[in-house]
Design a protein around this motif. Structure first.
Motif, PDB file in Angstrom:
ATOM      1  N   PHE A   1       4.429   1.367  12.140  1.00 11.41           N
ATOM      2  CA  PHE A   1       3.806   2.527  12.774  1.00 11.41           C
ATOM      3  C   PHE A   1       2.895   3.293  11.814  1.00 11.41           C
ATOM      4  O   PHE A   1       1.845   3.799  12.216  1.00 11.41           O
ATOM      5  N   GLN A   2       3.279   3.375  10.548  1.00 19.33           N
ATOM      6  CA  GLN A   2       2.584   4.266   9.622  1.00 19.33           C
ATOM      7  C   GLN A   2       1.560   3.571   8.727  1.00 19.33           C
ATOM      8  O   GLN A   2       0.662   4.229   8.198  1.00 19.33           O
ATOM      9  N   GLY A   3       1.698   2.269   8.538  1.00 24.25           N
ATOM     10  CA  GLY A   3       0.752   1.547   7.705  1.00 24.25           C
ATOM     11  C   GLY A   3       1.118   1.581   6.224  1.00 24.25           C
ATOM     12  O   GLY A   3       1.958   2.376   5.793  1.00 24.25           O
ATOM     13  N   PRO A   4       0.495   0.714   5.432  1.00 22.94           N
ATOM     14  CA  PRO A   4       0.838   0.570   4.011  1.00 22.94           C
ATOM     15  C   PRO A   4       0.679   1.842   3.186  1.00 22.94           C
ATOM     16  O   PRO A   4       1.447   2.077   2.250  1.00 22.94           O
ATOM     17  N   ASP A   5      -0.293   2.678   3.496  1.00 19.14           N
ATOM     18  CA  ASP A   5      -0.556   3.845   2.657  1.00 19.14           C
ATOM     19  C   ASP A   5       0.586   4.855   2.675  1.00 19.14           C
ATOM     20  O   ASP A   5       0.695   5.681   1.757  1.00 19.14           O
ATOM     21  N   ARG A   6       1.426   4.806   3.686  1.00 21.69           N
ATOM     22  CA  ARG A   6       2.552   5.743   3.771  1.00 21.69           C
ATOM     23  C   ARG A   6       3.870   5.112   3.348  1.00 21.69           C
ATOM     24  O   ARG A   6       4.922   5.738   3.458  1.00 21.69           O
ATOM     25  N   VAL A   7       3.814   3.884   2.861  1.00 29.68           N
ATOM     26  CA  VAL A   7       4.999   3.254   2.285  1.00 29.68           C
ATOM     27  C   VAL A   7       5.004   3.594   0.801  1.00 29.68           C
ATOM     28  O   VAL A   7       4.116   3.185   0.059  1.00 29.68           O
ATOM     29  N   GLN A   8       5.979   4.357   0.379  1.00 30.02           N
ATOM     30  CA  GLN A   8       6.006   4.853  -0.987  1.00 30.02           C
ATOM     31  C   GLN A   8       6.100   3.722  -2.006  1.00 30.02           C
ATOM     32  O   GLN A   8       6.693   2.681  -1.748  1.00 30.02           O
ATOM     33  N   GLY A   9       5.517   3.956  -3.150  1.00 31.16           N
ATOM     34  CA  GLY A   9       5.634   3.035  -4.273  1.00 31.16           C
ATOM     35  C   GLY A   9       4.758   1.803  -4.183  1.00 31.16           C
ATOM     36  O   GLY A   9       4.942   0.863  -4.965  1.00 31.16           O
ATOM     37  N   GLY A  10       3.819   1.782  -3.259  1.00 27.39           N
ATOM     38  CA  GLY A  10       2.946   0.617  -3.137  1.00 27.39           C
ATOM     39  C   GLY A  10       3.696  -0.656  -2.788  1.00 27.39           C
ATOM     40  O   GLY A  10       3.297  -1.757  -3.181  1.00 27.39           O
ATOM     41  N   LEU A  11       4.777  -0.515  -2.011  1.00 26.67           N
ATOM     42  CA  LEU A  11       5.640  -1.664  -1.698  1.00 26.67           C
ATOM     43  C   LEU A  11       5.062  -2.576  -0.623  1.00 26.67           C
ATOM     44  O   LEU A  11       5.599  -3.654  -0.381  1.00 26.67           O
ATOM     45  N   LEU A  12       3.991  -2.128   0.015  1.00 25.61           N
ATOM     46  CA  LEU A  12       3.338  -2.949   1.037  1.00 25.61           C
ATOM     47  C   LEU A  12       1.839  -2.830   0.847  1.00 25.61           C
ATOM     48  O   LEU A  12       1.282  -1.736   0.894  1.00 25.61           O
ATOM     49  N   THR A  13       1.182  -3.948   0.607  1.00 23.24           N
ATOM     50  CA  THR A  13      -0.261  -3.926   0.404  1.00 23.24           C
ATOM     51  C   THR A  13      -0.981  -4.126   1.735  1.00 23.24           C
ATOM     52  O   THR A  13      -0.415  -4.658   2.694  1.00 23.24           O
ATOM     53  N   TRP A  14      -2.246  -3.714   1.770  1.00 20.71           N
ATOM     54  CA  TRP A  14      -3.042  -3.944   2.975  1.00 20.71           C
ATOM     55  C   TRP A  14      -3.247  -5.430   3.217  1.00 20.71           C
ATOM     56  O   TRP A  14      -3.322  -5.869   4.365  1.00 20.71           O
ATOM     57  N   GLU A  15      -3.319  -6.209   2.159  1.00 19.17           N
ATOM     58  CA  GLU A  15      -3.469  -7.658   2.330  1.00 19.17           C
ATOM     59  C   GLU A  15      -2.249  -8.240   3.034  1.00 19.17           C
ATOM     60  O   GLU A  15      -2.380  -9.051   3.970  1.00 19.17           O
ATOM     61  N   GLU A  16      -1.054  -7.829   2.611  1.00 16.83           N
ATOM     62  CA  GLU A  16       0.175  -8.304   3.260  1.00 16.83           C
ATOM     63  C   GLU A  16       0.238  -7.829   4.706  1.00 16.83           C
ATOM     64  O   GLU A  16       0.566  -8.602   5.618  1.00 16.83           O
ATOM     65  N   TYR A  17      -0.067  -6.569   4.902  1.00 18.87           N
ATOM     66  CA  TYR A  17      -0.007  -5.983   6.243  1.00 18.87           C
ATOM     67  C   TYR A  17      -1.003  -6.652   7.188  1.00 18.87           C
ATOM     68  O   TYR A  17      -0.655  -7.035   8.313  1.00 18.87           O
ATOM     69  N   ASN A  18      -2.238  -6.820   6.724  1.00 16.11           N
ATOM     70  CA  ASN A  18      -3.274  -7.401   7.585  1.00 16.11           C
ATOM     71  C   ASN A  18      -2.971  -8.842   7.957  1.00 16.11           C
ATOM     72  O   ASN A  18      -3.316  -9.292   9.061  1.00 16.11           O
ATOM     73  N   LYS A  19      -2.328  -9.567   7.063  1.00 20.92           N
ATOM     74  CA  LYS A  19      -1.969 -10.951   7.363  1.00 20.92           C
ATOM     75  C   LYS A  19      -0.958 -11.012   8.503  1.00 20.92           C
ATOM     76  O   LYS A  19      -1.039 -11.886   9.385  1.00 20.92           O
ATOM     77  N   VAL A  20      -0.018 -10.075   8.504  1.00 28.66           N
ATOM     78  CA  VAL A  20       0.974 -10.012   9.574  1.00 28.66           C
ATOM     79  C   VAL A  20       0.311  -9.603  10.893  1.00 28.66           C
ATOM     80  O   VAL A  20       0.555 -10.207  11.946  1.00 28.66           O
TER      81      VAL A  20
END
Length: 233
Positions: free
Chosen positions: A151-170
């Motif tokens: 719902f919130q996207g990678p930028d709101r996952v603290q600590g950089g635990l999810l990158t936009w590259e990982e998110y976009n692939k999903v």
């Protein structure tokens, strides 16, 4: 046997993410598909995948029951069931989903111990309550990390635990299908069809903002306690 990162399980790669590949998870996918609209089905799969990505990077929850995590994530929104089969008249959608998931587990894996079943129930019933769920067991936390990240996207996952590259692939493999617009419809529908289940939780916020006939005045916990002042007796 508890299926953790130290216990080998069959696995497969989905959208670049390694996930367990067990008969139970396949049945959970089938069950979710039968009780989900397209947008919700894609959401629950993305939630599982994102939760696996994030949890692998958090040492305190990386060693968890992977099957419990997967099943909880896949079944967390079946309380929205468009067929109505899993929807009660008097329970929050999270509880409807948790109860349906528990019944599913009792049917499919009667040998599962009560603790594993309870972890799935808790992960689903509590997934909208961030002030509680992220202090629960590893499997419960892991499931909600993925749900909230979707719902919130990678930028709101603290600590950089999810990158936009990982998110976009999903997302590329499992598109969002107007998730937020459809979420609004579901939340407002709950406020209209069973408002008594929404007064004390975040679903009611959608009713406050978007449903003209919705009114929580006099129905909040504080309102109830104000009318039950036993100290004055």
């Amino acid at each position: 046997m508890t299926a953790t990162n130290t216990d080998p399980l069959p696995s497969r790669i989905l959208a670049g993410v390694s996930i367990p590949d067990t008969p139970l998870i396949a049945k959970a996918l089938e069950f979710a598909r039968a009780h989900s609209d397209d947008f919700a089905y894609n959401h629950i799969i993305r939630s599982m995948l994102l939760g696996f990505i994030i949890s692998a990077k958090i040492p305190s929850i990386a060693d968890r029951d992977l099957e419990v995590h997967a099943v909880a994530a896949l079944l967390h929104d079946i309380g929205w069931d468009p067929t109505g089969e899993l929807v009660s008249e008097d329970k929050r959608f999270e509880v409807d989903g948790a109860n349906a998931a528990r019944d599913f587990l009792h049917r499919e894996v009667p040998h599962w111990d009560k603790h594993r079943v309870q972890l799935v129930w808790d992960a689903i019933a509590l997934h909208t309550i961030g002030s509680v769920v992220f202090y629960k067991e590893a499997e419960v936390q892991a499931s909600s990390y993925g749900i909230w990240a979707d719902f919130q996207g990678p930028d709101r996952v603290q600590g950089g635990l999810l990158t936009w590259e990982e998110y976009n692939k999903v997302v590329e493999e499992f598109p969002r299908l107007e998730l937020m617009a459809n979420l609004k419809k579901v939340m407002c529908h709950l406020c209209v069809t069973k408002p008594q289940t929404t007064y004390d939780n975040t679903v009611g916020e959608w009713g406050d903002k978007y449903v003209d006939t919705y009114d929580r005045k006099g129905k909040l916990t504080q309102d109830l306690l104000d009318t039950c002042d036993l100290d004055s007796r």
